[in-house]
Design a protein around this motif. Structure first.
Motif, PDB file in Angstrom:
ATOM      1  N   SER A  57       0.811  -1.210   0.000  1.00  0.00           N
ATOM      2  CA  SER A  57       0.000   0.000   0.000  1.00  0.00           C
ATOM      3  C   SER A  57       0.844   1.260   0.000  1.00  0.00           C
ATOM      4  N   ALA A  58       0.694   2.093  -1.036  1.00  0.00           N
ATOM      5  CA  ALA A  58       1.375   3.382  -1.071  1.00  0.00           C
ATOM      6  C   ALA A  58       0.836   4.317   0.010  1.00  0.00           C
ATOM      7  N   GLU A  59      -0.452   4.208   0.315  1.00  0.00           N
ATOM      8  CA  GLU A  59      -1.028   5.048   1.353  1.00  0.00           C
ATOM      9  C   GLU A  59      -0.475   4.677   2.731  1.00  0.00           C
ATOM     10  N   LEU A  60      -0.269   3.392   2.962  1.00  0.00           N
ATOM     11  CA  LEU A  60       0.342   2.961   4.214  1.00  0.00           C
ATOM     12  C   LEU A  60       1.785   3.471   4.295  1.00  0.00           C
ATOM     13  N   SER A  61       2.518   3.391   3.180  1.00  0.00           N
ATOM     14  CA  SER A  61       3.893   3.883   3.156  1.00  0.00           C
ATOM     15  C   SER A  61       3.946   5.374   3.451  1.00  0.00           C
ATOM     16  N   ARG A  62       3.007   6.124   2.863  1.00  0.00           N
ATOM     17  CA  ARG A  62       2.971   7.568   3.125  1.00  0.00           C
ATOM     18  C   ARG A  62       2.755   7.837   4.610  1.00  0.00           C
ATOM     19  N   ALA A  63       1.808   7.117   5.222  1.00  0.00           N
ATOM     20  CA  ALA A  63       1.518   7.331   6.638  1.00  0.00           C
ATOM     21  C   ALA A  63       2.761   7.082   7.487  1.00  0.00           C
ATOM     22  N   TYR A  64       3.497   6.032   7.174  1.00  0.00           N
ATOM     23  CA  TYR A  64       4.717   5.721   7.922  1.00  0.00           C
ATOM     24  C   TYR A  64       5.765   6.821   7.766  1.00  0.00           C
ATOM     25  N   LEU A  65       5.988   7.254   6.529  1.00  0.00           N
ATOM     26  CA  LEU A  65       7.017   8.266   6.274  1.00  0.00           C
ATOM     27  C   LEU A  65       6.634   9.619   6.856  1.00  0.00           C
ATOM     28  N   LYS A  66       5.355   9.978   6.774  1.00  0.00           N
ATOM     29  CA  LYS A  66       4.916  11.239   7.386  1.00  0.00           C
ATOM     30  C   LYS A  66       5.032  11.174   8.909  1.00  0.00           C
ATOM     31  N   GLY A  67       4.752  10.005   9.475  1.00  0.00           N
ATOM     32  CA  GLY A  67       4.936   9.842  10.905  1.00  0.00           C
ATOM     33  C   GLY A  67       6.389  10.007  11.310  1.00  0.00           C
ATOM     34  N   ALA A  68       7.300   9.460  10.496  1.00  0.00           N
ATOM     35  CA  ALA A  68       8.730   9.605  10.772  1.00  0.00           C
ATOM     36  C   ALA A  68       9.161  11.066  10.662  1.00  0.00           C
ATOM     37  N   GLU A  69       8.595  11.779   9.700  1.00  0.00           N
ATOM     38  CA  GLU A  69       8.906  13.206   9.566  1.00  0.00           C
ATOM     39  C   GLU A  69       8.441  13.984  10.796  1.00  0.00           C
ATOM     40  N   ALA A  70       7.271  13.655  11.287  1.00  0.00           N
ATOM     41  CA  ALA A  70       6.730  14.378  12.436  1.00  0.00           C
ATOM     42  C   ALA A  70       7.561  14.146  13.698  1.00  0.00           C
ATOM     43  N   ALA A  71       8.236  13.006  13.757  1.00  0.00           N
ATOM     44  CA  ALA A  71       9.006  12.671  14.955  1.00  0.00           C
ATOM     45  C   ALA A  71      10.500  12.908  14.787  1.00  0.00           C
ATOM     46  N   ASP A  72      10.909  13.483  13.648  1.00  0.00           N
ATOM     47  CA  ASP A  72      12.346  13.564  13.377  1.00  0.00           C
ATOM     48  C   ASP A  72      13.031  14.603  14.251  1.00  0.00           C
ATOM     49  N   GLY A  73      14.368  14.459  14.331  1.00  0.00           N
ATOM     50  CA  GLY A  73      15.183  15.432  15.050  1.00  0.00           C
ATOM     51  C   GLY A  73      15.788  16.438  14.098  1.00  0.00           C
ATOM     52  N   GLU A  74      16.864  17.064  14.529  1.00  0.00           N
ATOM     53  CA  GLU A  74      17.478  18.109  13.715  1.00  0.00           C
ATOM     54  C   GLU A  74      18.036  17.569  12.411  1.00  0.00           C
ATOM     55  N   ASP A  75      18.449  16.309  12.415  1.00  0.00           N
ATOM     56  CA  ASP A  75      19.074  15.718  11.224  1.00  0.00           C
ATOM     57  C   ASP A  75      18.077  15.007  10.322  1.00  0.00           C
ATOM     58  N   GLY A  76      16.798  15.135  10.596  1.00  0.00           N
ATOM     59  CA  GLY A  76      15.788  14.496   9.768  1.00  0.00           C
ATOM     60  C   GLY A  76      15.488  13.078  10.228  1.00  0.00           C
ATOM     61  N   PRO A  77      14.541  12.406   9.551  1.00  0.00           N
ATOM     62  CA  PRO A  77      14.145  11.063   9.962  1.00  0.00           C
ATOM     63  C   PRO A  77      15.311  10.078   9.891  1.00  0.00           C
ATOM     64  N   GLU A  78      15.325   9.160  10.834  1.00  0.00           N
ATOM     65  CA  GLU A  78      16.311   8.088  10.825  1.00  0.00           C
ATOM     66  C   GLU A  78      15.579   6.756  10.689  1.00  0.00           C
ATOM     67  N   PHE A  79      16.107   5.900   9.804  1.00  0.00           N
ATOM     68  CA  PHE A  79      15.491   4.600   9.573  1.00  0.00           C
ATOM     69  C   PHE A  79      16.524   3.505   9.824  1.00  0.00           C
ATOM     70  N   ASP A  80      16.061   2.380  10.296  1.00  0.00           N
ATOM     71  CA  ASP A  80      16.927   1.222  10.510  1.00  0.00           C
ATOM     72  C   ASP A  80      17.545   0.815   9.171  1.00  0.00           C
TER      73      ASP A  80
END
Length: 377
Positions: A57-80
């Motif tokens: 699901s592209a919509e599910l992917s968007r929700a995940y990435l937007k959530g990561a953006e909302a929680a990011d620090g000064e250096d931007g989202p971090e992913f495993d």
């Protein structure tokens, strides 16, 4: 169920993926591709394979990435950078089938380019594991894809099946001619003209590389259905290439792209629209500024552009170049080609005022190959 859905599923399982009894098959099904997903699952069951379904699901992917953006620090989202569960799924799989056909072709349009780049880099280990399987990508005709193509849904459905339900053995025989030309060649030159002056004049080396006869089957090192192209991995590119076929990159409309190559690398670029999206791709990593693919479209069942790279790059009368990753199937054993976290295709219409040369000999002029009726040397 439309009988062509079952034909599509059987073609995908038998001709394209060559699924055998006992194979572990991962099937990713997009939101509106349920019907084809069901037909594929049935075909896999009949053949004695094991199925692991995923929700693509592209919509599910968007929700995940937007959530990561909302929680990011000064250096931007971090992913495993080594997501163990996802990687393990593909490490254990024999076959991966991706069935596209989501609800919104621009579902991730509001995700920042920085987030996209970070996520793409973090997923590289998963991508490598997935590409080590016998993987095949296809799409189910959906209303969202029809809308993107500017077509009525019924019209688009006919278009998809004309492109997919082909005599692939016959097309493979024809494309073998182009493969032989490229395998025996050292240099390719592409020239197109506009208003009497060249807008593309680019040369690239193909010496020592192996072309792929992309006949929609893993038996041909081909991983798309539909397919219908011959491609190789060029290097030492010089000159200017203009791409007049519009495309969507990271949910952004991009058109009229111009790339200037020196020493095998893009040193300058421009676009009539979507230049920021193009820049984001080229800035992903050093390999994103070098070519990973030269592809020659040969599927005459695709008769119009639809803003879907799966179809557009295979269309007869087109040539495409991709910046980024090169495919191992084109490389000598033990040799590493261009490496990148991206592989982005850009397409040129060669129906008029164009020629494709291999070692100085014209192989295609104005979309007509030298073995076809109407070719003018």
């Amino acid at each position: 169920m439309d009988e062509r859905v079952r034909e599509h599923a059987e073609l995908l399982v038998d001709w394209s993926a060559r699924v055998e009894p006992g194979d572990d098959v991962v099937v990713s099904v997009a939101e509106d591709a349920h019907e084809l997903g069901v037909a594929v699952a049935e075909a896999l069951g009949e053949r004695g394979a094991t199925v692991t379904p995923l929700y693509g699901s592209a919509e599910l992917s968007r929700a995940y990435l937007k959530g990561a953006e909302a929680a990011d620090g000064e250096d931007g989202p971090e992913f495993d950078d080594d997501p163990a569960v996802d990687r393990a799924i593909f490490d254990a799989a024999d076959v991966y089938l991706r069935i596209g056909g989501g609800r919104n072709t621009t579902a991730t349009a509001d995700v920042s380019s920085e987030t996209r780049q970070a996520y793409a880099k973090a997923r590289q280990a998963v991508r490598e594991a997935r590409m080590d399987t016998d993987w095949v990508s296809t799409v189910h005709p959906t209303r969202s894809l029809a809308q993107q193509a500017g077509m009525a849904y019924e019209e688009y459905r006919e278009f998809v099946y004309d492109a997919v339900l082909r005599d692939w053995e016959a097309l493979a025989d024809e494309m073998a001619r182009m493969k032989t030309v490229l395998d025996e060649g050292d240099e390719v030159r592409i020239v197109t003209e506009r208003d009497g002056a060249p807008d593309t004049d680019v040369r690239m080396s193909i010496a020592g590389r192996t072309a792929v006869n992309s006949a929609a089957s893993v038996a041909y090192d081909s991983h798309n259905l539909p397919s219908g192209e011959v491609f190789t991995a060029p290097y030492d590119t010089e000159g200017t290439a203009f791409f007049d076929v519009p495309m969507t990159i990271d949910a952004t409309r991009v058109r009229d792209v111009r790339l200037v190559f020196e020493g095998g690398e893009v040193v300058d670029f421009a676009a009539g629209a979507g230049e920021d999206a193009l820049a984001s791709v080229l800035d992903t990593d050093p390999g994103a500024r070098r070519l990973g693919e030269l592809g020659i479209g040969m599927n005459r069942g695709i008769d119009r552009f639809t803003d879907s790279i799966l179809f557009d790059e295979k269309m007869g009368d087109t040539v495409h170049l991709a910046v980024g990753r090169a495919y191992d199937a084109c490389l000598p054993d033990g040799e590493s080609g261009n490496d990148s976290a991206v592989h982005v295709d850009m397409i040129t219409d060669v129906q008029r005022d164009s020629r494709l040369e291999v070692d100085g000999e014209v192989v295609q002029r104005n979309g007509v190959f030298r073995w076809e009726e109407g070719f003018e040397a």
